[in-house]
Design a protein around this motif. Structure first.
Motif, PDB file in Angstrom:
ATOM      1  N   VAL A 193       6.411   7.400   0.794  1.00 39.23           N
ATOM      2  CA  VAL A 193       6.575   8.156   2.040  1.00 39.23           C
ATOM      3  C   VAL A 193       8.067   8.340   2.289  1.00 39.23           C
ATOM      4  O   VAL A 193       8.764   7.384   2.646  1.00 39.23           O
ATOM      5  CB  VAL A 193       5.930   7.420   3.228  1.00 39.23           C
ATOM      6  CG1 VAL A 193       6.110   8.235   4.507  1.00 39.23           C
ATOM      7  CG2 VAL A 193       4.459   7.143   2.956  1.00 39.23           C
ATOM      8  N   PRO A 233       1.590   5.262  -3.117  1.00 40.68           N
ATOM      9  CA  PRO A 233       2.211   6.426  -2.465  1.00 40.68           C
ATOM     10  C   PRO A 233       3.623   6.127  -1.968  1.00 40.68           C
ATOM     11  O   PRO A 233       3.922   5.014  -1.527  1.00 40.68           O
ATOM     12  CB  PRO A 233       1.285   6.731  -1.294  1.00 40.68           C
ATOM     13  CG  PRO A 233      -0.004   6.064  -1.631  1.00 40.68           C
ATOM     14  CD  PRO A 233       0.349   4.854  -2.432  1.00 40.68           C
ATOM     15  N   ALA A 263       2.390  11.370   7.508  1.00 42.89           N
ATOM     16  CA  ALA A 263       2.595  11.039   6.104  1.00 42.89           C
ATOM     17  C   ALA A 263       2.271   9.574   5.834  1.00 42.89           C
ATOM     18  O   ALA A 263       1.676   9.223   4.807  1.00 42.89           O
ATOM     19  CB  ALA A 263       4.027  11.356   5.694  1.00 42.89           C
ATOM     20  N   LYS A 308       5.494   4.776  -8.073  1.00 48.19           N
ATOM     21  CA  LYS A 308       4.738   5.895  -8.636  1.00 48.19           C
ATOM     22  C   LYS A 308       3.984   5.471  -9.895  1.00 48.19           C
ATOM     23  O   LYS A 308       2.836   5.892 -10.111  1.00 48.19           O
ATOM     24  CB  LYS A 308       5.681   7.055  -8.927  1.00 48.19           C
ATOM     25  CG  LYS A 308       6.224   7.732  -7.660  1.00 48.19           C
ATOM     26  CD  LYS A 308       7.152   8.880  -7.990  1.00 48.19           C
ATOM     27  CE  LYS A 308       7.618   9.589  -6.717  1.00 48.19           C
ATOM     28  NZ  LYS A 308       8.556  10.699  -7.018  1.00 48.19           N
ATOM     29  N   GLU A 328       0.814  -1.219   0.000  1.00 46.02           N
ATOM     30  CA  GLU A 328       0.000   0.000   0.000  1.00 46.02           C
ATOM     31  C   GLU A 328       0.847   1.268   0.000  1.00 46.02           C
ATOM     32  O   GLU A 328       0.330   2.356  -0.256  1.00 46.02           O
ATOM     33  CB  GLU A 328      -0.919   0.004   1.226  1.00 46.02           C
ATOM     34  CG  GLU A 328      -1.860  -1.192   1.299  1.00 46.02           C
ATOM     35  CD  GLU A 328      -2.772  -1.282   0.087  1.00 46.02           C
ATOM     36  OE1 GLU A 328      -3.243  -0.224  -0.388  1.00 46.02           O
ATOM     37  OE2 GLU A 328      -3.016  -2.414  -0.382  1.00 46.02           O
ATOM     38  N   ALA A 329       2.133   1.142   0.291  1.00 45.42           N
ATOM     39  CA  ALA A 329       3.016   2.310   0.316  1.00 45.42           C
ATOM     40  C   ALA A 329       4.468   1.853   0.240  1.00 45.42           C
ATOM     41  O   ALA A 329       4.793   0.722   0.610  1.00 45.42           O
ATOM     42  CB  ALA A 329       2.785   3.144   1.571  1.00 45.42           C
ATOM     43  N   THR A 364      -5.065   6.838   1.068  1.00 40.42           N
ATOM     44  CA  THR A 364      -5.364   7.191  -0.321  1.00 40.42           C
ATOM     45  C   THR A 364      -5.908   5.982  -1.081  1.00 40.42           C
ATOM     46  O   THR A 364      -5.657   4.839  -0.711  1.00 40.42           O
ATOM     47  CB  THR A 364      -4.097   7.694  -1.023  1.00 40.42           C
ATOM     48  OG1 THR A 364      -3.068   6.677  -0.985  1.00 40.42           O
ATOM     49  CG2 THR A 364      -3.593   8.972  -0.373  1.00 40.42           C
ATOM     50  N   ALA A 368      -0.721   8.306   3.411  1.00 33.71           N
ATOM     51  CA  ALA A 368      -0.450   7.428   2.264  1.00 33.71           C
ATOM     52  C   ALA A 368      -1.385   6.218   2.286  1.00 33.71           C
ATOM     53  O   ALA A 368      -1.904   5.798   1.236  1.00 33.71           O
ATOM     54  CB  ALA A 368       1.000   6.983   2.288  1.00 33.71           C
TER      55      ALA A 368
END
Length: 306
Positions: free
Chosen positions: A277, A275, A299, A270, A249-250, A306, A303
Motif C-alpha cells: 500500500v 499487498p 487501499a 511482492k 498482511e500488508a 485480498t 489490501a
C-alpha cells in the motif's frame, strides 16, 4: 518519530544557505503576494494548505511551501520567497514536532510575531511514548485534523471577523466529511483488528493504529529509514522475514523516501504475495486532502481483503 538532532541541524543549515544563495522552492503561489483583502496564509505543506482552503474558502490566499509530491519534506531547502510569504502572512500553519523546523526559524529571523501560528502537533495533544519518540505525522490522524479545522477557523475569524460565521460553517462541513473516513477505519478494525502490517516509516501509523492493525516492523528498521541511516544486516533480515514468513498482511510503503533497503522490503513483500500500500507525506497531484485520505484508507482495506 521526530527528526534526529543531526538531521534537524542539517535541515536548518540548508535552509539558511538557501536563503542566502537564493535557491528555488515550490510554493503554490510564487511569493505569497496578496493583492486582495483575503487573509494571507502560509502552510508548511500542501496538506495543510488544502485544509486551510476547505475552511477559508474564497476568503484566503494560501501559499504552501512544500507542494511537490516528489519532494521529501525532511530534506526540504527553504528559499527567499518563503521568507517573503511568511513576512506577509496573517496565519501560519505548521506541522511541528521537528518535522518542519525551518518555518519557525524563518519566522524568528524575520522578527515578525504578528501572525497567528498554528502547530498541528500541539493541537493534537500527542506526546512521545515513554522511552520512544513522537510520531509527528499527525495529518494521518483524523481526530487531530478535525481539531485543526476548528483552530484554523478561529485564527481566520480573528484575522477577518466579518466572515467568522462562514469559517465556522466551512470547518463544520469539512469535519462532517472526515466522519466517513473514521467509519472506514472502524470497519477495518472490526474485520481485521489484530492483524499485522509492516511499514517503511511511521508516516501511516495513526491510520493503521486507528484501523486496529499491529505494526510488526522492527523499530530499528523504520527508525533508521526515517533518519536516513543505514539498516544493519541483522535488522534488515529480521524485517525481510516478516514477508517470507508471512507474518504480516500488508506493507504500507512511503513512496517519497524510497531507497535500496525499502526497495528490498517491497520486493520481498511482492515475492511473498503480500499487498503493498503506497502512501505519501504530501498531496499527490490532482488530489485534495479528503480525496487523498479516502484513497489511502480504501487501499488499506482493499489490501487486507485480498
Amino acid at each position: 518519530m521526530s527528526l534526529s538532532t543531526s538531521r534537524r541541524l542539517a535541515l536548518l543549515t540548508s535552509a539558511s544557505l538557501a536563503l542566502l544563495a537564493g535557491c528555488g522552492s515550490s510554493p503554490d503561489s510564487a511569493d505569497g503576494t496578496n493583492t486582495s483583502d483575503r487573509v494571507a496564509v502560509v502552510a508548511s505543506t500542501n496538506v495543510y494548505g488544502d485544509i486551510v482552503r476547505r475552511v477559508g474558502g474564497d476568503r484566503v490566499d494560501v501559499t504552501s511551501l512544500i507542494s511537490d509530491p516528489d519532494q521529501d519534506p525532511h530534506s526540504y531547502e527553504a528559499a527567499p520567497q518563503n521568507q517573503l510569504a511568511l513576512s506577509r502572512a496573517k496565519v501560519v500553519v505548521e506541522n511541528g514536532g521537528g518535522y518542519d523546523d525551518f518555518v519557525d526559524r524563518m519566522l524568528k529571523s524575520g522578527h515578525d510575531d504578528s501572525a497567528a501560528v498554528i502547530n498541528a502537533v500541539e493541537v493534537s495533544g500527542k506526546a512521545a511514548p515513554e522511552g520512544g519518540e513522537l510520531n509527528e505525522h499527525v495529518w494521518y490522524d483524523f481526530p487531530t485534523v478535525a481539531k485543526l479545522a476548528d483552530r484554523i477557523s478561529a485564527a481566520l475569524a480573528q484575522a477577518d471577523p466579518g466572515h467568522a460565521a462562514a469559517f465556522r460553517k466551512n470547518a463544520a462541513a469539512f469535519k462532517a466529511k472526515l466522519a466517513p473516513l473514521e467509519a472506514k477505519e472502524a470497519r477495518i478494525k472490526k474485520e481485521h483488528g489484530g492483524e499485522g502490517v509492516a511499514i517503511t516509516e511511521p508516516v501511516p501509523l495513526y491510520m493503521t493504529e486507528a484501523s486496529g492493525l499491529v505494526d510488526k516492523t522492527p523499530p530499528a528498521f523504520s527508525e533508521a529509514i526515517e533518519e536516513g541511516d543505514d539498516v544493519s544486516p541483522r535488522v534488515l533480515q529480521e524485517n525481510l522475514a516478516l514477508f517470507s514468513g508471512r507474518k504480516v498482511e500488508a506493507l504500507v510503503y512511503n513512496e517519497q523516501t524510497s531507497g535500496p533497503q525499502t526497495e528490498k522490503a517491497e520486493a520481498a513483500a511482492k515475492a511473498a504475495g503480500i499487498p503493498v500500500v503506497p502512501v505519501t507525506e504530501t498531496l499527490p497531484k490532482g488530489k485534495d486532502y479528503l480525496g487523498w485520505m479516502t484513497a489511502n484508507v480504501d487501499a488499506l482495506a482493499g489490501a487486507l481483503a485480498t
